[in-house]
Design a protein around this motif. Structure first.
Motif, PDB file in Angstrom:
ATOM      1  N   SER A  76      64.340 -93.684 -38.007  1.00  0.00           N
ATOM      2  CA  SER A  76      63.087 -93.621 -37.254  1.00  0.00           C
ATOM      3  C   SER A  76      62.381 -94.970 -37.327  1.00  0.00           C
ATOM      4  O   SER A  76      62.343 -95.606 -38.392  1.00  0.00           O
ATOM      5  CB  SER A  76      62.164 -92.543 -37.835  1.00  0.00           C
ATOM      6  N   LEU A  77      61.817 -95.377 -36.198  1.00  0.00           N
ATOM      7  CA  LEU A  77      61.138 -96.665 -36.091  1.00  0.00           C
ATOM      8  C   LEU A  77      59.725 -96.425 -35.591  1.00  0.00           C
ATOM      9  O   LEU A  77      59.530 -95.771 -34.571  1.00  0.00           O
ATOM     10  CB  LEU A  77      61.877 -97.585 -35.114  1.00  0.00           C
ATOM     11  N   GLY A  78      58.722 -96.943 -36.295  1.00  0.00           N
ATOM     12  CA  GLY A  78      57.341 -96.663 -35.931  1.00  0.00           C
ATOM     13  C   GLY A  78      56.571 -97.901 -35.519  1.00  0.00           C
ATOM     14  O   GLY A  78      56.861 -99.015 -35.976  1.00  0.00           O
ATOM     15  N   PHE A  79      55.587 -97.696 -34.636  1.00  0.00           N
ATOM     16  CA  PHE A  79      54.653 -98.773 -34.301  1.00  0.00           C
ATOM     17  C   PHE A  79      54.140 -99.404 -35.592  1.00  0.00           C
ATOM     18  O   PHE A  79      53.835 -98.711 -36.568  1.00  0.00           O
ATOM     19  CB  PHE A  79      53.457 -98.219 -33.528  1.00  0.00           C
ATOM     20  N   GLY A  80      54.033-100.717 -35.588  1.00  0.00           N
ATOM     21  CA  GLY A  80      53.646-101.439 -36.792  1.00  0.00           C
ATOM     22  C   GLY A  80      54.844-101.984 -37.541  1.00  0.00           C
ATOM     23  O   GLY A  80      54.695-102.681 -38.546  1.00  0.00           O
ATOM     24  N   GLY A  81      56.047-101.658 -37.050  1.00  0.00           N
ATOM     25  CA  GLY A  81      57.259-102.186 -37.668  1.00  0.00           C
ATOM     26  C   GLY A  81      57.794-101.382 -38.819  1.00  0.00           C
ATOM     27  O   GLY A  81      58.532-101.894 -39.671  1.00  0.00           O
ATOM     28  N   HIS A  82      57.468-100.076 -38.877  1.00  0.00           N
ATOM     29  CA  HIS A  82      57.970 -99.214 -39.956  1.00  0.00           C
ATOM     30  C   HIS A  82      59.379 -98.721 -39.622  1.00  0.00           C
ATOM     31  O   HIS A  82      59.607 -98.167 -38.552  1.00  0.00           O
ATOM     32  CB  HIS A  82      57.057 -97.999 -40.129  1.00  0.00           C
ATOM     33  N   ASN A  83      60.298 -98.890 -40.552  1.00  0.00           N
ATOM     34  CA  ASN A  83      61.672 -98.423 -40.375  1.00  0.00           C
ATOM     35  C   ASN A  83      62.049 -97.511 -41.532  1.00  0.00           C
ATOM     36  O   ASN A  83      61.931 -97.898 -42.696  1.00  0.00           O
ATOM     37  CB  ASN A  83      62.647 -99.607 -40.357  1.00  0.00           C
ATOM     38  N   GLY A  84      62.482 -96.292 -41.221  1.00  0.00           N
ATOM     39  CA  GLY A  84      62.918 -95.359 -42.260  1.00  0.00           C
ATOM     40  C   GLY A  84      64.248 -94.727 -41.886  1.00  0.00           C
ATOM     41  O   GLY A  84      64.466 -94.388 -40.718  1.00  0.00           O
ATOM     42  N   VAL A  85      65.132 -94.575 -42.847  1.00  0.00           N
ATOM     43  CA  VAL A  85      66.456 -93.991 -42.608  1.00  0.00           C
ATOM     44  C   VAL A  85      66.791 -93.042 -43.751  1.00  0.00           C
ATOM     45  O   VAL A  85      66.546 -93.361 -44.928  1.00  0.00           O
ATOM     46  CB  VAL A  85      67.549 -95.074 -42.502  1.00  0.00           C
ATOM     47  N   VAL A  86      67.328 -91.874 -43.404  1.00  0.00           N
ATOM     48  CA  VAL A  86      67.760 -90.897 -44.410  1.00  0.00           C
ATOM     49  C   VAL A  86      69.242 -90.589 -44.220  1.00  0.00           C
ATOM     50  O   VAL A  86      69.763 -90.661 -43.107  1.00  0.00           O
ATOM     51  CB  VAL A  86      66.929 -89.596 -44.328  1.00  0.00           C
ATOM     52  N   VAL A  87      69.893 -90.226 -45.314  1.00  0.00           N
ATOM     53  CA  VAL A  87      71.324 -89.887 -45.295  1.00  0.00           C
ATOM     54  C   VAL A  87      71.517 -88.522 -45.948  1.00  0.00           C
ATOM     55  O   VAL A  87      71.011 -88.266 -47.057  1.00  0.00           O
ATOM     56  CB  VAL A  87      72.163 -90.935 -46.057  1.00  0.00           C
ATOM     57  N   PHE A  88      72.253 -87.650 -45.261  1.00  0.00           N
ATOM     58  CA  PHE A  88      72.603 -86.333 -45.781  1.00  0.00           C
ATOM     59  C   PHE A  88      74.116 -86.209 -45.854  1.00  0.00           C
ATOM     60  O   PHE A  88      74.835 -86.750 -45.005  1.00  0.00           O
ATOM     61  CB  PHE A  88      72.038 -85.220 -44.893  1.00  0.00           C
ATOM     62  N   THR A  89      74.605 -85.483 -46.856  1.00  0.00           N
ATOM     63  CA  THR A  89      76.042 -85.296 -47.010  1.00  0.00           C
ATOM     64  C   THR A  89      76.356 -83.820 -47.254  1.00  0.00           C
ATOM     65  O   THR A  89      75.488 -83.052 -47.682  1.00  0.00           O
ATOM     66  CB  THR A  89      76.595 -86.108 -48.196  1.00  0.00           C
ATOM     67  N   ARG A  90      77.590 -83.462 -46.983  1.00  0.00           N
ATOM     68  CA  ARG A  90      78.062 -82.116 -47.317  1.00  0.00           C
ATOM     69  C   ARG A  90      77.968 -81.956 -48.834  1.00  0.00           C
ATOM     70  O   ARG A  90      78.383 -82.836 -49.601  1.00  0.00           O
ATOM     71  CB  ARG A  90      79.502 -81.919 -46.845  1.00  0.00           C
ATOM     72  N   TYR A  91      77.442 -80.825 -49.275  1.00  0.00           N
ATOM     73  CA  TYR A  91      77.248 -80.629 -50.711  1.00  0.00           C
ATOM     74  C   TYR A  91      78.565 -80.234 -51.370  1.00  0.00           C
ATOM     75  O   TYR A  91      79.273 -79.346 -50.920  1.00  0.00           O
ATOM     76  CB  TYR A  91      76.215 -79.560 -50.986  1.00  0.00           C
ATOM     77  N   THR A  92      78.880 -80.932 -52.445  1.00  0.00           N
ATOM     78  CA  THR A  92      80.023 -80.563 -53.292  1.00  0.00           C
ATOM     79  C   THR A  92      79.560 -80.574 -54.748  1.00  0.00           C
ATOM     80  O   THR A  92      78.741 -81.396 -55.149  1.00  0.00           O
ATOM     81  CB  THR A  92      81.175 -81.567 -53.132  1.00  0.00           C
ATOM     82  N   ASN A  93      80.099 -79.650 -55.544  1.00  0.00           N
ATOM     83  CA  ASN A  93      79.726 -79.593 -56.967  1.00  0.00           C
ATOM     84  C   ASN A  93      80.197 -80.849 -57.699  1.00  0.00           C
ATOM     85  O   ASN A  93      81.241 -81.399 -57.383  1.00  0.00           O
ATOM     86  CB  ASN A  93      80.364 -78.359 -57.613  1.00  0.00           C
ATOM     87  N   ALA A 124      69.667 -97.290 -47.096  1.00  0.00           N
ATOM     88  CA  ALA A 124      69.857 -95.842 -47.211  1.00  0.00           C
ATOM     89  C   ALA A 124      71.296 -95.501 -47.579  1.00  0.00           C
ATOM     90  O   ALA A 124      71.550 -94.616 -48.414  1.00  0.00           O
ATOM     91  CB  ALA A 124      69.471 -95.161 -45.900  1.00  0.00           C
ATOM     92  N   ILE A 125      72.241 -96.188 -46.967  1.00  0.00           N
ATOM     93  CA  ILE A 125      73.657 -95.951 -47.256  1.00  0.00           C
ATOM     94  C   ILE A 125      73.978 -96.327 -48.705  1.00  0.00           C
ATOM     95  O   ILE A 125      74.666 -95.593 -49.423  1.00  0.00           O
ATOM     96  CB  ILE A 125      74.540 -96.729 -46.273  1.00  0.00           C
ATOM     97  N   GLU A 126      73.444 -97.459 -49.156  1.00  0.00           N
ATOM     98  CA  GLU A 126      73.648 -97.889 -50.536  1.00  0.00           C
ATOM     99  C   GLU A 126      72.999 -96.913 -51.514  1.00  0.00           C
ATOM    100  O   GLU A 126      73.573 -96.585 -52.561  1.00  0.00           O
ATOM    101  CB  GLU A 126      73.067 -99.292 -50.736  1.00  0.00           C
ATOM    102  N   ASP A 127      71.794 -96.434 -51.167  1.00  0.00           N
ATOM    103  CA  ASP A 127      71.100 -95.479 -52.031  1.00  0.00           C
ATOM    104  C   ASP A 127      71.905 -94.191 -52.177  1.00  0.00           C
ATOM    105  O   ASP A 127      71.869 -93.531 -53.223  1.00  0.00           O
ATOM    106  CB  ASP A 127      69.721 -95.174 -51.437  1.00  0.00           C
ATOM    107  N   ALA A 128      72.634 -93.841 -51.122  1.00  0.00           N
ATOM    108  CA  ALA A 128      73.475 -92.639 -51.152  1.00  0.00           C
ATOM    109  C   ALA A 128      74.787 -92.857 -51.898  1.00  0.00           C
ATOM    110  O   ALA A 128      75.565 -91.906 -52.075  1.00  0.00           O
ATOM    111  CB  ALA A 128      73.758 -92.181 -49.723  1.00  0.00           C
ATOM    112  N   GLY A 129      75.045 -94.088 -52.292  1.00  0.00           N
ATOM    113  CA  GLY A 129      76.311 -94.390 -52.968  1.00  0.00           C
ATOM    114  C   GLY A 129      77.492 -94.368 -52.020  1.00  0.00           C
ATOM    115  O   GLY A 129      78.636 -94.111 -52.440  1.00  0.00           O
TER     116      GLY A 129
END
Length: 425
Positions: free
Chosen positions: A408-425, A298-303
């Motif tokens: 977030s971690l779910g039964f069955g071994g699902h792992n999801g992560v999101v990244v949000f940043t302050r918006y700049t033009n 997720a961090i890499e995807d966010a650059g």
């Protein structure tokens, strides 16, 4: 170059508030939404506490005729969507719309999608129909049992109420469903399939069947005499999670679409990562490798680099296994920076809202960025020695936050992560 995706609206139905401003105020106050269960008789149950949504009137946001055909989890999702669309300025009242419930979209419906995470569906409908089937036979089963109970009806009803005609998906990855729904929505916009996506998660599982099932797994807290102190992530005296309910909805748009209509941009949805543990049906991989890898992706995807993240909203369930394992994940992903950033679990206040958890926690991250505060982990009185990060114990802290992540971690071994940043033009 990736299409930039931004957040322009948010809606929340939660155990600590039925709007985003109420939710934000409660987070800052360290308010617990946990109390004795009122939705059913708990006499025969070991678990008698939960984080219920309080004072919820669906007719504030939903036409009465529509609301009658919706299970509780769907009502939560449609209500949160109404809030989010109004904040985004994407709806107006049409000539046939009910008073105070605008439903006319201000965007191209064919380019507008819906992705909603849900784990369990309308279990109160399922239970009632089973009781009628057993007591009176098949002809007494509720006629709308199937369309009210199935998981996809939250997404389907949002699409029908607001007339969206793009993709309408339901994401089911247990407790990671809300986070993964946001990730799927991000990809829909980046791919060019949609300009706008209504995305998030919803759950209403405070019903006898669900509580009994989790009770038999020994997953739930039985601190019945101290409900508001029962959810205590990272504390050595934790004894399980507390079931919660609610919905969180975000309005996501391509940056170009939002700027073209001069929308107020709340934050940028910068990155998403997902992995599977391939380890166990209920327990996370004890090495933390899968969750840690999702964080890195997720961090890499966010650059970004790990040290760019100031706040991490943890899955933080208050179970014996999750909290130390998640701490390992964070250390694997962030290295030495894990000890420098703030980490907290808002489940200490909301309980575990299952599929809604990731969406509500994404909203908490955006509020942290826009309002400059670190939500606390309440009830953290005696830290577990294996949980040695800065979990913002008991009191809100304030500071500048440019980037925040939620996992977030779910039964069955699902792992999801999101990244949000302050918006700049």
């Amino acid at each position: 170059m990736k299409t930039r995706v931004v957040v322009t609206g948010m809606g929340a139905i939660s155990p600590i508030g039925n709007s985003v401003p109420e939710f934000s105020q409660a987070l800052k106050a360290g308010k617990s939404g946990i109390d004795r269960i009122t939705l059913f008789d708990t006499t025969e149950f070991d678990v008698k506490i939960a984080a219920e949504v309080k004072n919820f009137d669906p007719l504030v946001w939903i036409d009465k005729k529509d609301a009658r055909k919706m299970a509780r989890f769907t009502q939560f999702a449609v209500a949160a969507t109404a809030q989010a669309l109004q904040q985004a300025g994407l709806v107006e009242r049409g000539p046939e719309d009910p008073e105070n419930i605008p439903r006319k979209l201000r965007c191209n419906p064919e380019r507008t999608g819906v992705v909603i995470g849900n784990g369990i569906g309308g279990w109160e409908i399922t239970e009632e129909s089973f009781r009628k089937l057993i007591a009176h036979g098949p002809k007494r089963v509720l006629p709308l049992t199937v369309p009210m109970m199935i998981n996809n009806e939250a997404a389907g009803n949002i699409s029908m109420v607001y007339g969206t005609k793009g993709p309408a998906f339901t994401q089911v990855t247990a407790c990671a469903s809300g986070t993964d729904a946001l990730g799927q929505a991000l990809d829909l916009i980046r791919s060019g399939r949609c300009d706008v996506v209504i995305a998030g998660g919803t759950e209403a599982a405070i019903v006898p069947f669900a509580i009994a099932g989790f009770q038999m797994l020994k997953a739930l807290s039985t601190r019945n005499d101290e409900p508001q102190r029962a959810s205590r992530p990272f504390d050595k005296d934790r004894d399980g999670f507390v079931m919660g309910e609610g919905a969180g909805i975000l309005i996501l748009e391509s940056e170009a679409h939002a700027k073209q209509r001069r929308a107020r941009i709340l934050a940028e949805f910068a990155g998403y990562g997902a992995t599977a543990d391939a380890y166990h049906i209920t327990a996370p991989d004890p090495t933390g490798e899968g969750g840690g890898r999702a964080m890195r992706l997720a961090i890499e995807d966010a650059g970004l680099k790990p040290e760019d993240i100031q706040y991490y909203n943890a899955h933080g369930t208050s179970t014996e296994i999750n909290d130390p394992t998640e701490t390992k994940m964070i250390k694997l992903a962030f290295g030495d920076h894990a000890y420098k950033m703030k980490v907290s679990s808002t489940k200490s206040m909301t309980g575990h809202c299952i599929a809604a958890a990731g969406a509500l926690e994404a909203i908490a991250c955006i509020l942290a960025i826009t309002e400059g505060f670190y939500p606390p982990t309440i009830n953290l009185d005696h830290p577990d020695p294996e949980c040695d990060l800065d979990y913002v114990p008991n009191q809100v802290q304030y500071g500048e936050i440019r980037a925040a992540a939620s996992g977030s971690l779910g039964f069955g071994g699902h792992n999801g992560v999101v990244v949000f940043t302050r918006y700049t033009n």
